[in-house]
Motif scaffolding. Sequence first.
Motif, PDB file in Angstrom:
ATOM      1  N   CYS A  59      -9.783 -27.878 -22.113  1.00  0.00           N
ATOM      2  CA  CYS A  59      -8.914 -26.970 -21.345  1.00  0.00           C
ATOM      3  C   CYS A  59      -9.677 -25.711 -20.966  1.00  0.00           C
ATOM      4  O   CYS A  59     -10.354 -25.111 -21.810  1.00  0.00           O
ATOM      5  CB  CYS A  59      -7.688 -26.586 -22.168  1.00  0.00           C
ATOM      6  N   LEU A  60      -9.555 -25.312 -19.715  1.00  0.00           N
ATOM      7  CA  LEU A  60     -10.200 -24.104 -19.205  1.00  0.00           C
ATOM      8  C   LEU A  60      -9.125 -23.096 -18.820  1.00  0.00           C
ATOM      9  O   LEU A  60      -8.168 -23.438 -18.125  1.00  0.00           O
ATOM     10  CB  LEU A  60     -11.059 -24.430 -17.984  1.00  0.00           C
ATOM     11  N   ILE A  61      -9.292 -21.861 -19.263  1.00  0.00           N
ATOM     12  CA  ILE A  61      -8.327 -20.803 -18.950  1.00  0.00           C
ATOM     13  C   ILE A  61      -9.089 -19.600 -18.410  1.00  0.00           C
ATOM     14  O   ILE A  61      -9.803 -18.924 -19.157  1.00  0.00           O
ATOM     15  CB  ILE A  61      -7.527 -20.363 -20.194  1.00  0.00           C
ATOM     16  N   ASP A  62      -8.937 -19.320 -17.120  1.00  0.00           N
ATOM     17  CA  ASP A  62      -9.570 -18.122 -16.564  1.00  0.00           C
ATOM     18  C   ASP A  62      -8.548 -16.998 -16.555  1.00  0.00           C
ATOM     19  O   ASP A  62      -7.545 -17.053 -15.850  1.00  0.00           O
ATOM     20  CB  ASP A  62     -10.085 -18.372 -15.143  1.00  0.00           C
ATOM     21  N   MET A  63      -8.801 -15.954 -17.347  1.00  0.00           N
ATOM     22  CA  MET A  63      -7.887 -14.827 -17.474  1.00  0.00           C
ATOM     23  C   MET A  63      -8.381 -13.607 -16.703  1.00  0.00           C
ATOM     24  O   MET A  63      -7.792 -12.531 -16.770  1.00  0.00           O
ATOM     25  CB  MET A  63      -7.656 -14.501 -18.951  1.00  0.00           C
ATOM     26  N   THR A  64      -9.471 -13.793 -15.954  1.00  0.00           N
ATOM     27  CA  THR A  64      -9.979 -12.762 -15.046  1.00  0.00           C
ATOM     28  C   THR A  64      -9.011 -12.606 -13.881  1.00  0.00           C
ATOM     29  O   THR A  64      -8.397 -13.569 -13.440  1.00  0.00           O
ATOM     30  CB  THR A  64     -11.337 -13.197 -14.479  1.00  0.00           C
ATOM     31  N   THR A  65      -8.861 -11.396 -13.376  1.00  0.00           N
ATOM     32  CA  THR A  65      -8.148 -11.234 -12.115  1.00  0.00           C
ATOM     33  C   THR A  65      -9.118 -11.586 -10.996  1.00  0.00           C
ATOM     34  O   THR A  65     -10.129 -10.928 -10.813  1.00  0.00           O
ATOM     35  CB  THR A  65      -7.642  -9.797 -11.935  1.00  0.00           C
ATOM     36  N   SER A  66      -8.792 -12.653 -10.260  1.00  0.00           N
ATOM     37  CA  SER A  66      -9.734 -13.197  -9.291  1.00  0.00           C
ATOM     38  C   SER A  66      -8.982 -13.695  -8.060  1.00  0.00           C
ATOM     39  O   SER A  66      -7.785 -13.476  -7.913  1.00  0.00           O
ATOM     40  CB  SER A  66     -10.538 -14.319  -9.961  1.00  0.00           C
ATOM     41  N   LYS A  67      -9.681 -14.400  -7.187  1.00  0.00           N
ATOM     42  CA  LYS A  67      -9.090 -14.885  -5.951  1.00  0.00           C
ATOM     43  C   LYS A  67      -8.251 -16.143  -6.200  1.00  0.00           C
ATOM     44  O   LYS A  67      -8.699 -17.061  -6.888  1.00  0.00           O
ATOM     45  CB  LYS A  67     -10.192 -15.215  -4.936  1.00  0.00           C
ATOM     46  N   PRO A  68      -7.052 -16.215  -5.637  1.00  0.00           N
ATOM     47  CA  PRO A  68      -6.247 -17.430  -5.775  1.00  0.00           C
ATOM     48  C   PRO A  68      -6.975 -18.681  -5.288  1.00  0.00           C
ATOM     49  O   PRO A  68      -6.876 -19.745  -5.913  1.00  0.00           O
ATOM     50  CB  PRO A  68      -5.015 -17.127  -4.907  1.00  0.00           C
ATOM     51  N   SER A  69      -7.729 -18.561  -4.208  1.00  0.00           N
ATOM     52  CA  SER A  69      -8.460 -19.714  -3.673  1.00  0.00           C
ATOM     53  C   SER A  69      -9.499 -20.216  -4.663  1.00  0.00           C
ATOM     54  O   SER A  69      -9.759 -21.423  -4.768  1.00  0.00           O
ATOM     55  CB  SER A  69      -9.130 -19.359  -2.346  1.00  0.00           C
ATOM     56  N   LEU A  70     -10.098 -19.311  -5.417  1.00  0.00           N
ATOM     57  CA  LEU A  70     -11.093 -19.677  -6.423  1.00  0.00           C
ATOM     58  C   LEU A  70     -10.418 -20.411  -7.585  1.00  0.00           C
ATOM     59  O   LEU A  70     -10.956 -21.386  -8.116  1.00  0.00           O
ATOM     60  CB  LEU A  70     -11.823 -18.434  -6.921  1.00  0.00           C
ATOM     61  N   ALA A  71      -9.241 -19.956  -7.962  1.00  0.00           N
ATOM     62  CA  ALA A  71      -8.487 -20.620  -9.028  1.00  0.00           C
ATOM     63  C   ALA A  71      -8.141 -22.051  -8.627  1.00  0.00           C
ATOM     64  O   ALA A  71      -8.221 -22.981  -9.449  1.00  0.00           O
ATOM     65  CB  ALA A  71      -7.217 -19.839  -9.339  1.00  0.00           C
ATOM     66  N   ILE A  72      -7.765 -22.234  -7.382  1.00  0.00           N
ATOM     67  CA  ILE A  72      -7.430 -23.573  -6.885  1.00  0.00           C
ATOM     68  C   ILE A  72      -8.661 -24.466  -6.892  1.00  0.00           C
ATOM     69  O   ILE A  72      -8.594 -25.645  -7.277  1.00  0.00           O
ATOM     70  CB  ILE A  72      -6.822 -23.477  -5.474  1.00  0.00           C
ATOM     71  N   ASN A  73      -9.794 -23.918  -6.500  1.00  0.00           N
ATOM     72  CA  ASN A  73     -11.047 -24.682  -6.484  1.00  0.00           C
ATOM     73  C   ASN A  73     -11.439 -25.120  -7.898  1.00  0.00           C
ATOM     74  O   ASN A  73     -11.835 -26.276  -8.123  1.00  0.00           O
ATOM     75  CB  ASN A  73     -12.152 -23.844  -5.858  1.00  0.00           C
ATOM     76  N   ILE A  74     -11.327 -24.213  -8.857  1.00  0.00           N
ATOM     77  CA  ILE A  74     -11.636 -24.548 -10.246  1.00  0.00           C
ATOM     78  C   ILE A  74     -10.715 -25.673 -10.727  1.00  0.00           C
ATOM     79  O   ILE A  74     -11.149 -26.648 -11.338  1.00  0.00           O
ATOM     80  CB  ILE A  74     -11.496 -23.315 -11.158  1.00  0.00           C
ATOM     81  N   PHE A  75      -9.419 -25.535 -10.433  1.00  0.00           N
ATOM     82  CA  PHE A  75      -8.445 -26.546 -10.854  1.00  0.00           C
ATOM     83  C   PHE A  75      -8.781 -27.925 -10.276  1.00  0.00           C
ATOM     84  O   PHE A  75      -8.777 -28.933 -11.000  1.00  0.00           O
ATOM     85  CB  PHE A  75      -7.040 -26.127 -10.409  1.00  0.00           C
ATOM     86  N   GLN A  76      -9.082 -27.959  -8.996  1.00  0.00           N
ATOM     87  CA  GLN A  76      -9.342 -29.240  -8.339  1.00  0.00           C
ATOM     88  C   GLN A  76     -10.588 -29.916  -8.892  1.00  0.00           C
ATOM     89  O   GLN A  76     -10.593 -31.127  -9.154  1.00  0.00           O
ATOM     90  CB  GLN A  76      -9.468 -29.027  -6.827  1.00  0.00           C
ATOM     91  N   GLN A  77     -11.653 -29.134  -9.081  1.00  0.00           N
ATOM     92  CA  GLN A  77     -12.886 -29.720  -9.594  1.00  0.00           C
ATOM     93  C   GLN A  77     -12.746 -30.128 -11.064  1.00  0.00           C
ATOM     94  O   GLN A  77     -13.321 -31.133 -11.502  1.00  0.00           O
ATOM     95  CB  GLN A  77     -14.052 -28.751  -9.408  1.00  0.00           C
ATOM     96  N   ALA A  78     -11.972 -29.345 -11.826  1.00  0.00           N
ATOM     97  CA  ALA A  78     -11.731 -29.690 -13.220  1.00  0.00           C
ATOM     98  C   ALA A  78     -10.918 -30.984 -13.318  1.00  0.00           C
ATOM     99  O   ALA A  78     -11.244 -31.884 -14.103  1.00  0.00           O
ATOM    100  CB  ALA A  78     -11.002 -28.554 -13.927  1.00  0.00           C
ATOM    101  N   LYS A  79      -9.881 -31.089 -12.507  1.00  0.00           N
ATOM    102  CA  LYS A  79      -9.014 -32.272 -12.561  1.00  0.00           C
ATOM    103  C   LYS A  79      -9.786 -33.533 -12.214  1.00  0.00           C
ATOM    104  O   LYS A  79      -9.552 -34.605 -12.802  1.00  0.00           O
ATOM    105  CB  LYS A  79      -7.831 -32.102 -11.626  1.00  0.00           C
ATOM    106  N   ALA A  80     -10.735 -33.416 -11.298  1.00  0.00           N
ATOM    107  CA  ALA A  80     -11.551 -34.578 -10.918  1.00  0.00           C
ATOM    108  C   ALA A  80     -12.389 -35.081 -12.086  1.00  0.00           C
ATOM    109  O   ALA A  80     -12.826 -36.240 -12.087  1.00  0.00           O
ATOM    110  CB  ALA A  80     -12.453 -34.210  -9.746  1.00  0.00           C
ATOM    111  N   LYS A  81     -12.579 -34.216 -13.101  1.00  0.00           N
ATOM    112  CA  LYS A  81     -13.360 -34.606 -14.277  1.00  0.00           C
ATOM    113  C   LYS A  81     -12.472 -34.776 -15.510  1.00  0.00           C
ATOM    114  O   LYS A  81     -12.949 -34.765 -16.641  1.00  0.00           O
ATOM    115  CB  LYS A  81     -14.435 -33.551 -14.559  1.00  0.00           C
ATOM    116  N   SER A  82     -11.144 -34.889 -15.276  1.00  0.00           N
ATOM    117  CA  SER A  82     -10.168 -35.054 -16.373  1.00  0.00           C
ATOM    118  C   SER A  82     -10.167 -33.861 -17.316  1.00  0.00           C
ATOM    119  O   SER A  82     -10.018 -33.990 -18.536  1.00  0.00           O
ATOM    120  CB  SER A  82     -10.434 -36.351 -17.147  1.00  0.00           C
TER     121      SER A  82
END
Length: 294
Positions: free
Chosen positions: A94-117
């Motif tokens: 499980c990955l948890i980014d608690m930095t205040t960052s760009k929503p688009s970056l959060a979506i990118n992290i989620f998508q790439q993470a999900k592709a690797k289960s």
Amino acid sequence: MTLTEKKIGFIGTGVMGKSMALNLQRAGYLINIYTRTKEKANDLIDHGAVWKESIKDLTVASDIIITMVGYPSDVEEVYFGENGILEHAKAGSCLIDMTTSKPSLAINIFQQAKAKSIHALDAPVSGGDIGAQKGTLAIMVGGEEDAYEALLPLFKTLGENIILQGPAGAGQHTKLANQITIASNMIGVCEAIIFAKKAGLEPSRVLESITTGAAGSWSLSNLGPRMIRGDFDPGFYVKHFIKDMTIALESAKEMDLDTPGLSLSLQLYKELAENGDGDSGTQALIKIFEKQNL
């Protein structure tokens, strides 16, 4: 394996991250730690955290990885670099980014993470150094509900107001709404204190009256007294607030939304940073008003 038996990798031990990691340790979680400057993690290491020499080493040795870094560029480096988290995280972690960052970056992290289960949540926080120390942070979460529910006991160690706002990126959008609110509020707090001084009142006594009424806010109650005392130590850095407001302004423009209060606050904070207060706490904004009016 219970949640407390899983190893947590924590990256970033700044003003808030250090206290958050310490609260996890006190709750019995096993912590691996990495930060650019090892000395900043010495207190955590003294309390039993295991130091890792690189992001790769930390990722391989951890089941849950929490990041609390400075800027979107730091998030990109930590997650997408050749030796970054996504390259080396285990399936099922499980990955948890608690930095205040760009929503688009959060979506990118989620998508790439999900592709690797791999599960990924964006979970920025609000509450400053005080909230981090007391474990009373507001935590705004974006991602899948199953991952959120599984990690909720961990979040409850760090905060009190914890809400799943929606899919990936929703946590970041919510935090930007939070920062937009604070941006205009900080101007009001400064103006009120300066007004009280000009009127010959005792500002601390004025705060005793107005913090409990309709004007009440976290910034008024917690940062107003610091302004009056001339205490500008960072609970949250000016430079990081400028980063947050810049992201919020960019996001608002993408939605064709006009935010005049946000724009004015960003302008004033940039002036403050240019005057040498980038590493001060956000309450240092009072200096701009004192310079103009006293």
